[in-house]
Design a protein around this motif. Structure first.
Motif, PDB file in Angstrom:
ATOM      1  N   MET A 160       0.832  -1.202   0.000  1.00 48.32           N
ATOM      2  CA  MET A 160       0.000   0.000   0.000  1.00 48.32           C
ATOM      3  C   MET A 160       0.862   1.245   0.000  1.00 48.32           C
ATOM      4  SD  MET A 160      -2.980  -1.019   2.730  1.00 48.32           S
ATOM      5  CE  MET A 160      -1.803  -1.186   4.061  1.00 48.32           C
ATOM      6  N   GLN A 161       0.332   2.318  -0.595  1.00 47.85           N
ATOM      7  CA  GLN A 161       0.985   3.620  -0.532  1.00 47.85           C
ATOM      8  C   GLN A 161       0.223   4.524   0.412  1.00 47.85           C
ATOM      9  OE1 GLN A 161       1.570   4.848  -4.742  1.00 47.85           O
ATOM     10  NE2 GLN A 161       3.711   4.864  -4.143  1.00 47.85           N
ATOM     11  N   THR A 162       0.918   5.512   0.958  1.00 51.08           N
ATOM     12  CA  THR A 162       0.334   6.386   1.964  1.00 51.08           C
ATOM     13  C   THR A 162      -0.270   7.638   1.344  1.00 51.08           C
ATOM     14  OG1 THR A 162       2.236   7.786   2.356  1.00 51.08           O
ATOM     15  CG2 THR A 162       2.236   5.659   3.453  1.00 51.08           C
ATOM     16  N   ASP A 163      -1.162   8.250   2.106  1.00 51.37           N
ATOM     17  CA  ASP A 163      -1.689   9.555   1.688  1.00 51.37           C
ATOM     18  C   ASP A 163      -1.124  10.647   2.582  1.00 51.37           C
ATOM     19  OD1 ASP A 163      -2.959   9.100   4.051  1.00 51.37           O
ATOM     20  OD2 ASP A 163      -4.999   9.370   3.291  1.00 51.37           O
ATOM     21  N   ASP A 164       0.089  10.429   3.076  1.00 53.24           N
ATOM     22  CA  ASP A 164       0.723  11.385   3.985  1.00 53.24           C
ATOM     23  C   ASP A 164       1.266  12.561   3.180  1.00 53.24           C
ATOM     24  OD1 ASP A 164       3.512  11.261   6.307  1.00 53.24           O
ATOM     25  OD2 ASP A 164       1.752  12.544   6.237  1.00 53.24           O
ATOM     26  N   GLN A 165       0.414  13.455   2.808  1.00 55.65           N
ATOM     27  CA  GLN A 165       0.778  14.580   1.963  1.00 55.65           C
ATOM     28  C   GLN A 165       0.558  15.893   2.709  1.00 55.65           C
ATOM     29  OE1 GLN A 165       2.244  14.304  -1.109  1.00 55.65           O
ATOM     30  NE2 GLN A 165       2.368  12.190  -0.403  1.00 55.65           N
ATOM     31  N   PRO A 166       1.216  16.962   2.273  1.00 52.16           N
ATOM     32  CA  PRO A 166       1.072  18.249   2.966  1.00 52.16           C
ATOM     33  C   PRO A 166      -0.328  18.801   2.867  1.00 52.16           C
ATOM     34  CG  PRO A 166       2.251  18.514   0.904  1.00 52.16           C
ATOM     35  CD  PRO A 166       2.098  17.037   1.118  1.00 52.16           C
ATOM     36  N   ASN A 167      -0.634  19.691   3.767  1.00 51.51           N
ATOM     37  CA  ASN A 167      -1.958  20.296   3.824  1.00 51.51           C
ATOM     38  C   ASN A 167      -2.004  21.621   3.095  1.00 51.51           C
ATOM     39  OD1 ASN A 167      -2.986  18.330   5.713  1.00 51.51           O
ATOM     40  ND2 ASN A 167      -1.682  19.290   7.209  1.00 51.51           N
ATOM     41  N   ALA A 168      -1.877  22.097   2.201  1.00 58.01           N
ATOM     42  CA  ALA A 168      -2.067  23.360   1.482  1.00 58.01           C
ATOM     43  C   ALA A 168      -1.870  24.597   2.317  1.00 58.01           C
ATOM     44  CB  ALA A 168      -3.429  23.399   0.853  1.00 58.01           C
ATOM     45  N   PHE A 169      -1.066  24.504   3.354  1.00 62.95           N
ATOM     46  CA  PHE A 169      -0.726  25.678   4.127  1.00 62.95           C
ATOM     47  C   PHE A 169       0.487  26.362   3.503  1.00 62.95           C
ATOM     48  CE2 PHE A 169      -2.642  23.020   7.591  1.00 62.95           C
ATOM     49  CZ  PHE A 169      -3.816  23.736   7.648  1.00 62.95           C
ATOM     50  N   ARG A 266      -5.826   0.358  13.817  1.00 61.59           N
ATOM     51  CA  ARG A 266      -4.979   0.877  12.758  1.00 61.59           C
ATOM     52  C   ARG A 266      -5.811   1.695  11.777  1.00 61.59           C
ATOM     53  NH1 ARG A 266      -0.526  -2.327   9.065  1.00 61.59           N
ATOM     54  NH2 ARG A 266       0.114  -0.506   7.892  1.00 61.59           N
ATOM     55  N   SER A 267      -5.199   2.715  11.222  1.00 64.45           N
ATOM     56  CA  SER A 267      -5.897   3.589  10.280  1.00 64.45           C
ATOM     57  C   SER A 267      -6.467   2.783   9.128  1.00 64.45           C
ATOM     58  CB  SER A 267      -4.927   4.649   9.734  1.00 64.45           C
ATOM     59  OG  SER A 267      -4.343   5.345  10.792  1.00 64.45           O
ATOM     60  N   GLN A 268      -7.713   3.065   8.785  1.00 62.22           N
ATOM     61  CA  GLN A 268      -8.344   2.387   7.669  1.00 62.22           C
ATOM     62  C   GLN A 268      -7.815   2.953   6.360  1.00 62.22           C
ATOM     63  OE1 GLN A 268     -10.424  -0.134   7.836  1.00 62.22           O
ATOM     64  NE2 GLN A 268     -10.544  -0.318   5.610  1.00 62.22           N
ATOM     65  N   PRO A 269      -7.201   2.111   5.485  1.00 66.96           N
ATOM     66  CA  PRO A 269      -6.709   2.638   4.211  1.00 66.96           C
ATOM     67  C   PRO A 269      -7.837   3.257   3.411  1.00 66.96           C
ATOM     68  CG  PRO A 269      -5.884   0.427   4.629  1.00 66.96           C
ATOM     69  CD  PRO A 269      -6.932   0.688   5.647  1.00 66.96           C
ATOM     70  N   SER A 270      -7.524   4.323   2.723  1.00 70.36           N
ATOM     71  CA  SER A 270      -8.502   4.991   1.878  1.00 70.36           C
ATOM     72  C   SER A 270      -8.173   4.746   0.419  1.00 70.36           C
ATOM     73  CB  SER A 270      -8.514   6.501   2.158  1.00 70.36           C
ATOM     74  OG  SER A 270      -7.219   7.033   1.963  1.00 70.36           O
ATOM     75  N   ILE A 271      -9.170   4.730  -0.430  1.00 69.28           N
ATOM     76  CA  ILE A 271      -8.990   4.472  -1.849  1.00 69.28           C
ATOM     77  C   ILE A 271      -8.862   5.791  -2.584  1.00 69.28           C
ATOM     78  CG2 ILE A 271      -9.962   3.401  -3.902  1.00 69.28           C
ATOM     79  CD1 ILE A 271      -9.089   1.449  -1.786  1.00 69.28           C
ATOM     80  N   MET A 272      -7.773   5.944  -3.343  1.00 65.70           N
ATOM     81  CA  MET A 272      -7.548   7.153  -4.120  1.00 65.70           C
ATOM     82  C   MET A 272      -7.267   6.739  -5.553  1.00 65.70           C
ATOM     83  SD  MET A 272      -5.218   9.275  -1.408  1.00 65.70           S
ATOM     84  CE  MET A 272      -5.576  10.849  -2.196  1.00 65.70           C
ATOM     85  N   SER A 292      -4.116   3.540  -0.020  1.00 65.61           N
ATOM     86  CA  SER A 292      -3.308   4.488   0.741  1.00 65.61           C
ATOM     87  C   SER A 292      -3.625   4.363   2.214  1.00 65.61           C
ATOM     88  CB  SER A 292      -3.595   5.904   0.252  1.00 65.61           C
ATOM     89  OG  SER A 292      -3.116   6.856   1.145  1.00 65.61           O
ATOM     90  N   GLY A 293      -2.608   4.129   3.024  1.00 69.18           N
ATOM     91  CA  GLY A 293      -2.810   4.010   4.466  1.00 69.18           C
ATOM     92  C   GLY A 293      -2.870   5.370   5.117  1.00 69.18           C
ATOM     93  N   GLY A 294      -3.697   5.546   6.140  1.00 68.58           N
ATOM     94  CA  GLY A 294      -3.838   6.834   6.799  1.00 68.58           C
ATOM     95  C   GLY A 294      -2.697   7.123   7.743  1.00 68.58           C
ATOM     96  N   MET A 295      -1.552   7.529   7.197  1.00 66.79           N
ATOM     97  CA  MET A 295      -0.384   7.794   8.017  1.00 66.79           C
ATOM     98  C   MET A 295      -0.348   9.225   8.511  1.00 66.79           C
ATOM     99  SD  MET A 295       2.637   5.904   5.950  1.00 66.79           S
ATOM    100  CE  MET A 295       3.791   6.992   6.770  1.00 66.79           C
ATOM    101  N   GLY A 296      -0.953  10.113   7.776  1.00 65.81           N
ATOM    102  CA  GLY A 296      -0.769  11.527   8.066  1.00 65.81           C
ATOM    103  C   GLY A 296      -1.666  12.038   9.179  1.00 65.81           C
ATOM    104  N   PHE A 297      -1.519  13.351   9.436  1.00 65.98           N
ATOM    105  CA  PHE A 297      -2.335  13.994  10.454  1.00 65.98           C
ATOM    106  C   PHE A 297      -3.336  14.955   9.808  1.00 65.98           C
ATOM    107  CE2 PHE A 297      -0.314  12.287  14.050  1.00 65.98           C
ATOM    108  CZ  PHE A 297       1.020  12.161  13.752  1.00 65.98           C
TER     109      PHE A 297
END
Length: 548
Positions: A160-169, A266-272, A292-297
């Motif tokens: 799986m790949q993560t969705d740990d991406q930045p937040n548009a700040f 554990r974080s439920q993976p999300s489909i992207m 994508s695993g829910g790694m981010g905050f």
């Protein structure tokens, strides 16, 4: 399409010739060819083309794509990771010990794995040296193996790949764009509940961006085809660290992230989904959904997964070595990866290099005062030595050889008292040693450098452990006549020692006993009684470790 077929000279060729031509293309070109014509698409998907592409990345050839249906599917599953088994050897920047990995492809599970290289000293015995009964020889017959109980890295075809991406700040504007190559890949490498790991691709640091103070991995004393920055304030998320396209992916570095996650579940993976329908993504069939695993905050992951608390978190950077630098040749027979005996610290792995004359770096600055030793000056008489020892005493080593080294000025003074001035008077007490003509005629020449791939609290990974400036006639001392090393050439060298925490590091005179091309011994000569001992180094059989 019919009009193209009528005018294309390529399509008028026999199928065998088209296969032959397509065999010269790389995967990206094959992907582009597949987009042009239905017949070329069918031929470019053929296993006859994709099997050699996979096998050129593997030390041992495979013959089956199982559990997948085709070799093309297998290549796509790992298409940005094949450099891992291709380069095989990877070493980390973790301080002070480091870690040495062997990466290989396991055809039984169609996964790429890397295991930690370990060594055990074996039965340990002590004997006194025939030349000097005060010197202890430590036996050393290491057993080198891979720790197969737990892989350090595992990439499966369905990782799986993560969705740990930045937040548009505003502070996130320098972050790498979200692509397949900038995302982390989750790894099932830990059996313990709550302990997780992920794999990160790297982006090479341009040579012109590397200055004298730039924090890079691997260090400059290691030969490398590319280097990356190993210092970051944002978890290596910026565009300078993470690639966004396949062309930006470093083939010589990667990173691993480890963390403990405290959560109710554990974080439920999300489909992207991929939205791009062109280039390699579309041509290789990568467009569509991925997990994508829910790694981010991010607020979204928190909303659907509850609160996750990740601590502590560790990111380790790995680098590989060019194959030529550890492959022995007739002229450079000691090149290779070796296992050394470091007494209380245990076994450690070192890289022994024999650089060409034009590639030799200047000797370390704190080795300059050993020039007399390298030039072959003999010692003073014992009376002079004893007198010098009275005036400049040196600290005694502790039982584990974790030497508390005196200040460089004190050591230099003691050495000068023992070996003499660089340019003695013709009638003075210090003259060059007249070596008897006992050396072999045809011997390799040049410098031999040993750098730690793994280290300890005194001399950490990435530092020299010893250097022999000249292993040819210029550094020759004698041919051993004692039974233990009978027939071995002995050359002058310098051993690297330091206090705990790499404090007050210094080089001391030593003698390299060249037993064979696969075994060396080092006499850590030092000063004063009780300091000297002899330890061994053994070449590592890498081919044996690569076999599944």
């Amino acid at each position: 399409m019919a009009e193209i077929a009528q005018t294309s000279h390529l399509l008028s060729l026999p199928a065998e010739l088209i296969f032959h031509i397509l065999g010269y293309l790389d995967p990206l070109d094959l992907a582009n060819v597949a987009l042009t014509d239905r017949r070329l698409k069918t031929q470019s998907y053929d296993d006859q083309i994709w099997l050699p592409i996979i096998n050129e990345n593997l030390p041992e050839r495979i013959t089956s794509p199982q559990p997948l249906e085709t070799f093309r599917e297998l290549y796509i599953a790992h298409h940005s990771h094949w450099f891992l088994p291709k380069h095989k050897i990877w070493f980390s920047d973790s301080e002070p010990n480091g870690k040495l990995l062997i990466a290989r492809y396991d055809p039984r599970r169609a996964c790429i794995e890397a295991y930690t290289m370990t060594a055990m000293r074996g039965e340990h015995t002590l004997e006194r040296w025939e030349k000097d009964p005060d010197v202890i020889i430590h036996s050393f017959n290491p057993v080198v193996a891979l720790d197969l109980n737990q892989p350090t890295l595992r990439l499966s075809v369905d990782s799986m790949q993560t969705d740990d991406q930045p937040n548009a700040f505003p502070s996130d504007r320098g972050y790498a764009a979200s692509t397949r190559y900038s995302k982390e890949t989750l790894m099932e490498t830990f059996a313990e509940a709550g302990l997780y790991g992920s794999f990160m691709l790297c982006r090479n640091l341009p040579a012109e961006a590397i200055g004298s103070s730039t924090s890079i991995w691997p260090p400059r004393r290691f030969p490398a085809s590319a280097r990356v920055r190993n210092d970051s304030q944002n978890g290596y998320k910026s565009a300078g660290h993470r690639p966004t396209t396949l062309a930006e992916v470093s083939q010589h570095n990667f990173r691993l992230r480890k963390w403990v996650e405290y959560t109710g579940r554990r974080s439920q993976p999300s489909i992207m989904s991929f939205t791009a329908q062109n280039g390699l993504t579309a041509a290789l069939g990568l467009a569509g959904q991925y997990i994508s695993g829910g790694m981010g905050f991010s607020s979204r992951s928190s909303m659907y997964s509850g609160m996750n608390v990740r601590m502590p978190e560790d990111i380790t950077t790995y680098a590989t070595l060019p194959e030529w630098c550890y492959t022995p040749t007739k002229e450079k027979p000691w090149r290779g990866i070796w296992c050394g005996d470091y007494s209380g610290h245990g076994c450690e792995f070192i890289l022994i290099m024999q650089p060409d004359k034009e590639d030799e770096a200047p000797l370390p600055e704190n080795m300059e005062w050993l020039q007399n030793w390298f030039r072959g000056y003999r010692r003073r008489s014992s009376a002079s030595t004893n007198s010098a020892s009275t005036s400049t005493s040196l600290p005694d080593p502790d039982p584990d050889f974790e030497f508390a080294v005196a200040r460089q000025q004190e050591v230099a003074a003691a050495f000068e008292a023992e070996y003499g001035d660089p340019e003695p008077e013709p009638d003075g007490p210090f003259v060059r040693t007249k070596q008897p003509v006992t050396d072999y005629k045809d011997v390799p020449t040049g410098r031999l450098e040993a750098v730690k791939l793994t280290g300890d609290m005194n001399i950490p990974r990435g530092e020299y452990t010893f250097i022999a400036p000249e292993v040819g006639h210029g550094g020759f001392m004698r041919v051993a006549d004692e039974e233990t090393f009978k027939g071995a050439r002995v050359v002058r060298s310098a051993g690297h020692i330091a206090g705990r925490g790499f404090n007050d590091d210094q080089y001391m005179p030593s003698q390299l006993i060249m037993i064979s091309h696969d075994r060396l011994a080092q006499y850590w000569e030092g000063f004063g009684e009780g300091f000297g001992h002899i330890s061994y180094y053994q070449r590592v059989d890498l081919d044996a470790l690569l076999k599944i």
